[in-house]
Scaffold this motif. Structure first.
Motif, PDB file in Angstrom:
ATOM      1  N   LYS A 163       0.847  -1.197   0.000  1.00 38.23           N
ATOM      2  CA  LYS A 163       0.000   0.000   0.000  1.00 38.23           C
ATOM      3  C   LYS A 163       0.881   1.245   0.000  1.00 38.23           C
ATOM      4  CE  LYS A 163      -4.177   1.561   2.441  1.00 38.23           C
ATOM      5  NZ  LYS A 163      -5.078   1.246   3.587  1.00 38.23           N
ATOM      6  N   TRP A 164       1.870   1.267   0.894  1.00 35.81           N
ATOM      7  CA  TRP A 164       2.877   2.317   0.916  1.00 35.81           C
ATOM      8  C   TRP A 164       4.015   1.874   1.814  1.00 35.81           C
ATOM      9  CZ3 TRP A 164       3.456   3.670   5.939  1.00 35.81           C
ATOM     10  CH2 TRP A 164       2.336   3.719   6.777  1.00 35.81           C
TER      11      TRP A 164
ATOM     12  N   ALA B  39      -2.311   7.173   5.640  1.00 38.45           N
ATOM     13  CA  ALA B  39      -1.844   7.188   4.256  1.00 38.45           C
ATOM     14  C   ALA B  39      -0.329   7.120   4.157  1.00 38.45           C
ATOM     15  CB  ALA B  39      -2.350   8.453   3.549  1.00 38.45           C
TER      16      ALA B  39
END
Length: 442
Positions: free
Chosen positions: A221-222, A257
């Motif tokens: 995802k990151w 995030a």
């Protein structure tokens, strides 16, 4: 899971030696030097809070001690049973009083906390590269061999599947029946225990100095790069923010995030895993001999000096007390405001966190494998991540609303019981704990 260097398996000797060299190099900087460095790089002055009148307590007594040769963290099953791995390379289950119920032979030692399933079963990791799933009676359900030693405590997802990471650098998802669902190559060994957010995102640190976020399906995802190795296991707050430490001497806060929210500089490396208290404090110890409490917005709440390196995670009790052991063998009870309440000195090294049952019994392991119990303390606070891996069962998943409600009900009796073991002394004017420069923000 940290501190595997104390008990390496033969094939991990070279890797352990390399990591030990890195850690020793980091430790070569004295706390005095580190403090000077912090001061020079800070742009903020901190005004110490005035002294407070704080009630002091006699340290609680150890109600029993049993030489059970415990080598792993201790997890609590439903009904108060204890599960751990011994230096005999066996998975043990005892009752709440330390009387053995059964044991099962694994293929090697293991220091990861066993994970307790909602059904009362056990998932345990060993240095023989294997995960073991046992039923509540100690019967083997399945065994799966992975691609390297497993130092990190696995995490249990809501559907019963398991996330496990290895020193071989691979993250594995296994079904409740032990079937491989997917694998992900992390690119470096993993000693940081996975943490699973409410949305299913999986977070873990690597020896490649990264914090990785994986989707529930095992896709990247990151990633976020820290300044050095990440032994620390992530903690997740109620808003989904992630906190972890690094050997670069920092505590990090990231948003869901992967954006950097803030960092907090410490004097030496932060290998311990942070917790998030019920009142929104991120608490973690450092090898500089201090425990740091930082508000989730990055502002310092307090800093407490233990006087000895801290490698273990803290726990928060229902009255806000923070309990953390240090490597000299002293357990510190710290008030919600950062003042010393009591200290329990064992004289034996402690690199594992204390475990607290819903009945209000505090368990801790000392060097040599002694299991100790202090009865009649408050149970854990009910919050987003108030102990290592979120719950005493070490599931490693952000608790749901239902789980938090069940925990509150289970701990209600112990939380309201009189603390007869804690005898108050006369209040004393306590000097404020030593402070260091405030958090830095991006």
């Amino acid at each position: 899971m940290r501190n595997f260097l104390d008990h390496p398996s033969p094939k991990s000797t070279l890797l352990s030696a390399r990591l030990l060299a890195v850690l020793c190099a980091a430790a070569a900087l004295s706390p005095v030097q580190a403090q000077t460095s912090n001061t020079q790089t800070s742009n903020t002055q901190v005004t110490p809070a005035p002294g407070l009148s704080v009630p002091q307590f006699k340290p609680p007594k150890v109600d029993w001690n049993k030489e059970l040769r415990v080598i792993s963290g201790v997890s609590v099953a439903g009904g108060g049973d204890l599960v751990f791995i011994g230096s005999d390379a066996r998975i043990h289950r005892t009752d709440a009083g330390g009387t053995e119920l059964w044991n099962y032979a694994a293929g090697d030692l293991g220091r990861a906390y066993p994970v307790i399933t909602p059904q009362g079963g056990v998932i345990a990791a060993s240095y023989d590269d294997s995960l073991y799933a046992l039923d509540p009676a100690g019967k083997l359900l399945w065994k799966v061999r992975l691609d390297g030693d497993i130092f990190a405590t696995p995490a249990l997802r809501g559907d019963g599947s398991v996330i496990a990471a290895t020193a071989g650098g691979t993250v594995h998802a296994l079904s409740a029946a032990g079937k491989v669902l997917w694998t992900f190559k992390a690119g470096a060994p993993v000693f940081s225990s996975p943490a699973i957010a409410a949305d299913g995102t999986i977070y873990l640190g690597t020896q490649g100095s990264q914090l990785l976020a994986l989707t529930p399906e095992g896709k990247l995802k990151w990633s976020f790069r820290a300044g050095s190795l990440v032994f620390s296991s992530p903690a997740i707050d109620a808003a989904g923010n992630i906190y972890f430490g690094s050997s670069d001497r920092k505590l990090y806060a990231l948003d869901p995030a992967g954006g950097l929210r803030w960092t907090r500089q410490t004097g030496l490396f932060v290998n311990a895993s942070p917790i998030v208290t019920s009142t929104g404090l991120v608490v973690v110890g450092s090898y500089d001999g201090k425990v740091y409490a930082v508000k989730t917005d990055g502002q310092d709440a307090w800093t407490y000096a233990t006087g000895s390196p801290v490698a273990a995670p803290a726990v928060e009790l229902s009255d806000g007390t923070v309990v953390v052991p240090d490597l000299s063998g002293t357990i510190h009870a710290i008030s919600a405001g950062g003042q010393a309440l009591w200290q329990l000195r064992t004289g034996k090294k402690m690199d594992l966190g204390v475990t607290v049952s819903d009945a209000g019994t505090l368990y801790f392991v000392t060097e040599g494998g002694g299991l100790n119990a202090v009865q009649g303390v408050r149970p854990l606070a009910v919050g987003p991540w108030t102990t290592f891996h979120a719950l005493p069962s070490a599931v490693g998943r952000a608790p749901s609303v239902g789980e938090l409600a069940a925990a509150a009900q289970a701990r209600k009796g112990a939380a309201s019981a009189a603390l007869t073991a804690l005898t108050p002394l006369a209040p004393v004017a306590a000097a404020p704990p030593a402070t260091t420069p405030t958090a830095t923000t991006p």
